[in-house]
Each structure stands twice: as structure tokens, then as C-alpha cells.
Design an enzyme around this catalytic site. Structure first.
Site, PDB file in Angstrom:
ATOM      1  N   ASP A 173       0.864  -1.167   0.000  1.00 37.51           N
ATOM      2  CA  ASP A 173       0.000   0.000   0.000  1.00 37.51           C
ATOM      3  C   ASP A 173       0.908   1.226   0.000  1.00 37.51           C
ATOM      4  O   ASP A 173       1.639   1.458   0.966  1.00 37.51           O
ATOM      5  CB  ASP A 173      -0.899   0.018   1.241  1.00 37.51           C
ATOM      6  CG  ASP A 173      -1.968   1.102   1.177  1.00 37.51           C
ATOM      7  OD1 ASP A 173      -1.674   2.171   0.617  1.00 37.51           O
ATOM      8  OD2 ASP A 173      -3.078   0.882   1.683  1.00 37.51           O
ATOM      9  N   CYS A 232     -12.615  -9.408  -2.831  1.00 40.28           N
ATOM     10  CA  CYS A 232     -13.904  -8.933  -2.308  1.00 40.28           C
ATOM     11  C   CYS A 232     -13.957  -7.411  -2.354  1.00 40.28           C
ATOM     12  O   CYS A 232     -14.710  -6.792  -1.602  1.00 40.28           O
ATOM     13  CB  CYS A 232     -14.100  -9.412  -0.868  1.00 40.28           C
ATOM     14  SG  CYS A 232     -14.303 -11.196  -0.717  1.00 40.28           S
ATOM     15  N   ASP A 258     -15.999 -12.240  -4.935  1.00 41.39           N
ATOM     16  CA  ASP A 258     -17.307 -11.696  -4.595  1.00 41.39           C
ATOM     17  C   ASP A 258     -17.723 -10.611  -5.585  1.00 41.39           C
ATOM     18  O   ASP A 258     -18.875 -10.181  -5.590  1.00 41.39           O
ATOM     19  CB  ASP A 258     -17.261 -11.104  -3.185  1.00 41.39           C
ATOM     20  CG  ASP A 258     -18.619 -10.624  -2.690  1.00 41.39           C
ATOM     21  OD1 ASP A 258     -19.596 -11.378  -2.847  1.00 41.39           O
ATOM     22  OD2 ASP A 258     -18.697  -9.496  -2.158  1.00 41.39           O
ATOM     23  N   GLU A 263     -21.292  -6.710 -13.633  1.00 37.51           N
ATOM     24  CA  GLU A 263     -22.301  -7.147 -12.667  1.00 37.51           C
ATOM     25  C   GLU A 263     -23.668  -6.605 -13.058  1.00 37.51           C
ATOM     26  O   GLU A 263     -23.753  -5.489 -13.577  1.00 37.51           O
ATOM     27  CB  GLU A 263     -21.931  -6.672 -11.257  1.00 37.51           C
ATOM     28  CG  GLU A 263     -20.670  -7.319 -10.716  1.00 37.51           C
ATOM     29  CD  GLU A 263     -20.362  -6.925  -9.275  1.00 37.51           C
ATOM     30  OE1 GLU A 263     -21.161  -6.154  -8.688  1.00 37.51           O
ATOM     31  OE2 GLU A 263     -19.340  -7.380  -8.732  1.00 37.51           O
ATOM     32  N   HIS A 281     -21.606 -10.544  -4.878  1.00 37.61           N
ATOM     33  CA  HIS A 281     -21.320  -9.245  -4.264  1.00 37.61           C
ATOM     34  C   HIS A 281     -21.997  -9.128  -2.895  1.00 37.61           C
ATOM     35  O   HIS A 281     -22.806  -8.225  -2.637  1.00 37.61           O
ATOM     36  CB  HIS A 281     -21.765  -8.096  -5.172  1.00 37.61           C
ATOM     37  CG  HIS A 281     -20.970  -6.840  -4.959  1.00 37.61           C
ATOM     38  ND1 HIS A 281     -20.621  -5.996  -5.975  1.00 37.61           N
ATOM     39  CD2 HIS A 281     -20.448  -6.269  -3.833  1.00 37.61           C
ATOM     40  CE1 HIS A 281     -19.919  -4.975  -5.514  1.00 37.61           C
ATOM     41  NE2 HIS A 281     -19.808  -5.112  -4.197  1.00 37.61           N
ATOM     42  N   LEU A 282     -21.600 -10.031  -2.006  1.00 32.24           N
ATOM     43  CA  LEU A 282     -22.207 -10.098  -0.671  1.00 32.24           C
ATOM     44  C   LEU A 282     -21.361  -9.423   0.404  1.00 32.24           C
ATOM     45  O   LEU A 282     -21.697  -9.507   1.587  1.00 32.24           O
ATOM     46  CB  LEU A 282     -22.420 -11.569  -0.273  1.00 32.24           C
ATOM     47  CG  LEU A 282     -23.349 -12.401  -1.150  1.00 32.24           C
ATOM     48  CD1 LEU A 282     -23.426 -13.831  -0.620  1.00 32.24           C
ATOM     49  CD2 LEU A 282     -24.733 -11.778  -1.213  1.00 32.24           C
ATOM     50  N   ALA A 284     -20.995  -6.569   1.716  1.00 33.26           N
ATOM     51  CA  ALA A 284     -21.668  -5.708   2.694  1.00 33.26           C
ATOM     52  C   ALA A 284     -23.027  -6.248   3.099  1.00 33.26           C
ATOM     53  O   ALA A 284     -23.794  -5.554   3.766  1.00 33.26           O
ATOM     54  CB  ALA A 284     -21.828  -4.309   2.116  1.00 33.26           C
TER      55      ALA A 284
END
Length: 531
Positions: A173, A232, A258, A263, A281-282, A284
Site C-alpha cells: 500500500d 472482495c 465476490d 455485474e 457481491h455479498l 456488505a
């Protein structure tokens, strides 16, 4: 009149009640998320728009939103909001990046376990009445090296959870400090080193021009044979075709996704491959997260509409409620200084230089910069505000620079704005007195002490006798009442200035009379928003 908010997506009743409890007029119409025409028809009525993912805040909708001040997205992704269009219109766009952090991080950890132990395939096999115990040989997470790409809010939680699982965690990062890495108990590495060392790789970065497709065929070639990849974060970070080929070839032992490049994902090169875990796309999608982001967006929008506090804005510096209260007079001063410059400058601006001296230098300078630039830009575009002004300045190629200084002189703090054009430089400085009222304290390097009024007259002249009398007599003969009269000069016989705070706008006919005397180099009326 109370601000009015439209909730056009499914938010919890608790979140809607927050608006009501804060004294905001709210309309809860979740069906509008799928009714573009009706949403377009109704949007001009509202000061705020609260959405999830169903509603699309397109350029067309934003241009129709004549009263809209803020768009709040309950969630982190704002792919359904045209942020550049909102910025140009002066509309703040907020999201809620913290409400689903834990939920998304937990999903990444769950996906890592699932792909390590082939849980979905083993479950499907057992449901089918098979007992293929020897077929699903997994690997332990303990002792394995996890490479985390993006160690921000969500990535940092993943790091903490992985350390708790006794994994060796390395992170890439560019914004990760050594102190933060040490606190997370992770080793900061470059991306190629992460690829070479990691047994598992998990991604937690936004989709940008730099990150899209970052895991490509070339990147996969640098990885360990048998690596497992988890995404994810955002679709498009991984070249799905290249990953599928690497899975078939055995270079990559497994993948857990995810999110997908397109999409809803009804097809993908990753579908139906062995040891590939996929979810729709779970990240959240927990009861707690959905409630958290709804409550958070309601609080943020209410704070902005009622107090001016800005939280988690994507096109405006954040300003807390405490800062908004403390900085209010300084924001107003910055606007007035910018307004003076803007009204006095007819040439094309090349550069805006803003100096903060003393106590004000420790405040939220990004927000103060926006206020000063907005004041300048309003002279040619009255609809500009703190959100749209920096965008407009950038489009015009105006360079903006900021300088801070320790206290100097008699004032605890002051702001000075200097602008550069092809023809000249022009400067003005001001401060805020203990009564909270902004004052002009210097123009063109000449010291003054001028109260700021709605209607003002500014003149420049040589320092000679008769100027004060001429100004006073001309105003009096033409029925213009002077509320305050301030003078300043560079020195005896040198350049002098006058600022008159008057009760009404000075008519052009009076300006002409002053100019015709030949005593003034410049005569200019000024207007300031002192409300």
C-alpha cells in the site's frame, strides 16, 4: 423552512426516522429507484437525495436537480453517481465507507477459509449423497503468508484478523506508513515482492485507472505456484480470463471472488472451474452493515443540511460540526476576500496564492481554500459554491497554492489572498475580530481596518487633500448614506485607498461624477453576501 430530503432507495425505517427527528422534511419513496422518469420529475423539490445502488444519479438527473445540495450514498461504492457532474453543479456527494468495513473484511476471511478447504464443493458433494473425503484435501492458514493489497480501512481489519489466525502478513500500500504497519504487525513490501512471497493474496483497493487489471497474466507469472487469490473489493481488478487460464494450468490453486468486471455476473470465465468460490457481491450483505450505512448516511446528510458539517464527502473536504462552528467566521472571511479579488479582477487568472498566518493556519485549510476560491469565481459565475469552485478553477488552468506562517504582527491570525494575471498581481488580507466579524486589514499592501458591508465603494487615488470631502459631499448630495468610512495610504503623497460601507448600492451616475473629477484612479462598487 426545513430542508427536504428524498429517500429513493430502500433504507431502514430507523434511518428515515433520523431525518424526521432532526427536523428535516423527508419523503420515503423507495420505488423511485427503478422509476427514472418519476425521479427526474420530482427531484427539483429536494435539498438532499439519499440512495443505495438502485437509484442512478446521472448527469441528466443532477442537471434537473435545481435545489439539490447533497447526495448521500448508503454504502461505499458510488458508481451510480456522476461525481464530476455533481461537483460542477456544486452538489456534495457523500458515501459511508465505515459502516460495512467489518462485514466486508469478515467476508474476505470467510472466502479465504472456503477456498483453502474447498468448502462449497465439499458441501455440494455431500448434499448429493457422495462421501468424497479424500477428494477435498485442503491447506491450513496457520503459518501461511498472506499478501494484502491495500491496507486501508477494510484491508487493515483483514490484516488484524489474519495475524490473529497466526498467518504471516505482508502488505502493499503506497500510503501505508511504517508506524501503521508496525501497529498492524505486518511487513510493508513492494508489489512484486508480495507476488513472489504470498501463499494467499487478498485485494482491498478501489477501482481506478491504476488498479484496474492489476492482477494480469504478467502479474500471475510472478506469483508462487499454488497461490490462492481472493477479491472482495471491486470487479475489474483481476483479469478474469488470465486467472481462469492460470487456474486450469495449475499455476493458481484456487480463487474466491465476490465481485466481477461485469455485474450482475451471469457468466464469467471463472464460473464452473474447480476450487473457485463465487458469491454475488455479498461483501456488505449483513443485517448489521445495511443498518449501519443507512443510519450513517442519514446522520451525515442531516448534519450537513442543518449545520454545514461535511463527513465522508468525495468532492469536498470534510468539516466536523465543531470545525464548522469555529471556522464559520473564517470561512465567511475567505469568501469575502475572494469576492473582493473577483470583483476587482477583469483579466484571466493564472494563479491564486493563499497565505494563512497565526491561529487560522491550524484550521481546516482545504475547506478555507474552497471558500476563498469560491468567492473569486462567483464574480463571473454566481452559481459557484465551495464544491464547484475548485473544479471550475482547475478547468481554467488556475494554479492554487497555500502557505502557512507562524503569528506575525498584531493579529492572532489572518488570511491573505494574492492573485496573479498576465497584467498584474492583486492582494487583500483580512482577519476575524473577537466579536466574530470579518474585517479587511490590508489591500494592495496598504493597511486599513474596514468593516465589511453588503454595499461598498472602493476608490484609489494619490494622497492629496480634498479626497475625503469630495467623497462625502458627492454621497450626501445624491442621497447615499455612509455607514462606515475607512482610509489607508502607502505614505504621505503616495497611493491611497478608501472603502465606504454604504446603505444602498451606489448608482452608476454617481460613479461617473467621481470619475469626472479627475481625482480618482479607480472607482468601483462592490457587493458582499453578509447574511
Amino acid at each position: 423552512m426545513a430542508p427536504k430530503v428524498l429517500v429513493s432507495d430502500k433504507l431502514s425505517e430507523t434511518a428515515v426516522q433520523i431525518f424526521r427527528d432532526r427536523g428535516i422534511d423527508v419523503d420515503f419513496m423507495p420505488e423511485l429507484g427503478k422509476d427514472k422518469a418519476k425521479l427526474l420529475e420530482l427531484i427539483p423539490q429536494y435539498d438532499g437525495l439519499a440512495i443505495r445502488s438502485a437509484s442512478k444519479a446521472t448527469e441528466k438527473l443532477i442537471n434537473a436537480a435545481s435545489n439539490l445540495k447533497v447526495i448521500g450514498r448508503a454504502g461505499i461504492g458510488v458508481d451510480n453517481v456522476d461525481i464530476p457532474a455533481a461537483s460542477k453543479k456544486g452538489i456534495i456527494v457523500m458515501n459511508t465507507p465505515f459502516g460495512n468495513m467489518i462485514t466486508t473484511a469478515e467476508h474476505a476471511i470467510a472466502m479465504m477459509f472456503a477456498v483453502a478447504r474447498q468448502i462449497p464443493e465439499a458441501s455440494a458433494s455431500t448434499h448429493a449423497g457422495k462421501w468424497e473425503k479424500s477428494k477435498f484435501m485442503g491447506v491450513e492458514l496457520t503459518g501461511k503468508t498472506l499478501g494484502v493489497i491495500g491496507a486501508g480501512n477494510i484491508g487493515g481489519i483483514v490484516c488484524e484478523r489474519a495475524v490473529g489466525l497466526k498467518m504471516k502478513v505482508i502488505a502493499y500500500d503506497p500510503f501505508l506508513s511504517e508506524e501503521r504497519a508496525e501497529k498492524l504487525n505486518v511487513t510493508k513490501v513492494e508489489l512484486d515482492e508480495l507476488y513472489a512471497r504470498a501463499d494467499f493474496i487478498t485485494m482491498h483497493v478501489p477501482a481506478t485507472d491504476k488498479t484496474r487489471g492489476m492482477i494480469s497474466a504478467e502479474a500471475i507469472a510472478k506469483m508462487k505456484t499454488g497461490v490462492r487469490i481472493v477479491n472482495c473489493a471491486r470487479g475489474g481488478l483481476v483479469d478474469e480470463e488470465a486467472l481462469a487460464e492460470a487456474l486450469k494450468a495449475g499455476k493458481v490453486a484456487g480463487a474466491a471472488f465476490d465481485v466481477f468486471a461485469v455485474e450482475p455476473a451471469t457468466e464469467s470465465p471463472l464460473f464452473n472451474l474447480p476450487n473457485v468460490v463465487v458469491t454475488p457481491h455479498l461483501g456488505a450483505a449483513t443485517t448489521e452493515a445495511q443498518e449501519n450505512v443507512a443510519l450513517q448516511v442519514a446522520e451525515q446528510m442531516s448534519d450537513y443540511l442543518l449545520t454545514g458539517a461535511v463527513s465522508n464527502a468525495l468532492n469536498m473536504p470534510s468539516v466536523t460540526a465543531e470545525e464548522a462552528k469555529l471556522m464559520g467566521p473564517w470561512v465567511k472571511l475567505a469568501e469575502h476576500l475572494g469576492s473582493f479579488i473577483g470583483q476587482m479582477t477583469d483579466e484571466v487568472l493564472k494563479e491564486i496564492q493563499i497565505t494563512y498566518n497565526g491561529s487560522v493556519s491550524s484550521m481546516n485549510l482545504e475547506a478555507l481554500n474552497c471558500a476563498g476560491v469560491a468567492g473569486i469565481m462567483k464574480a463571473t459565475n454566481p452559481d459557484v459554491n465551495m464544491v464547484s469552485a475548485p473544479v471550475l478553477a482547475k478547468e481554467r488552468g488556475v494554479k492554487i497554492s497555500t502557505t502557512t506562517q507562524d503569528k506575525s504582527g498584531v493579529f492572532d491570525g489572518y488570511i491573505k489572498i494574492n492573485v496573479v494575471t498576465d497584467q498584474r498581481e492583486r492582494s487583500i488580507a483580512g482577519t476575524v475580530f473577537s466579536d466574530g466579524k470579518p474585517r479587511f486589514i490590508q489591500i494592495k499592501g496598504i493597511n486599513i481596518d474596514a468593516e465589511i458591508g453588503q454595499h461598498m465603494l472602493y476608490t484609489t487615488n494619490e494622497d492629496v487633500p480634498g479626497i475625503i470631502g469630495m467623497l462625502g459631499q458627492t454621497m450626501g448630495e445624491n442621497g447615499v448614506n455612509i455607514a462606515n468610512f475607512t482610509l489607508g495610504r502607502a505614505g504621505a503623497g503616495k497611493e491611497a485607498i478608501a472603502l465606504l460601507y454604504v446603505d444602498a448600492p451606489v448608482p452608476a451616475s454617481i460613479l461617473k461624477k467621481l470619475e469626472d473629477t479627475g481625482m480618482f484612479q479607480q472607482v468601483k462598487t462592490l457587493q458582499f453576501d453578509v447574511a
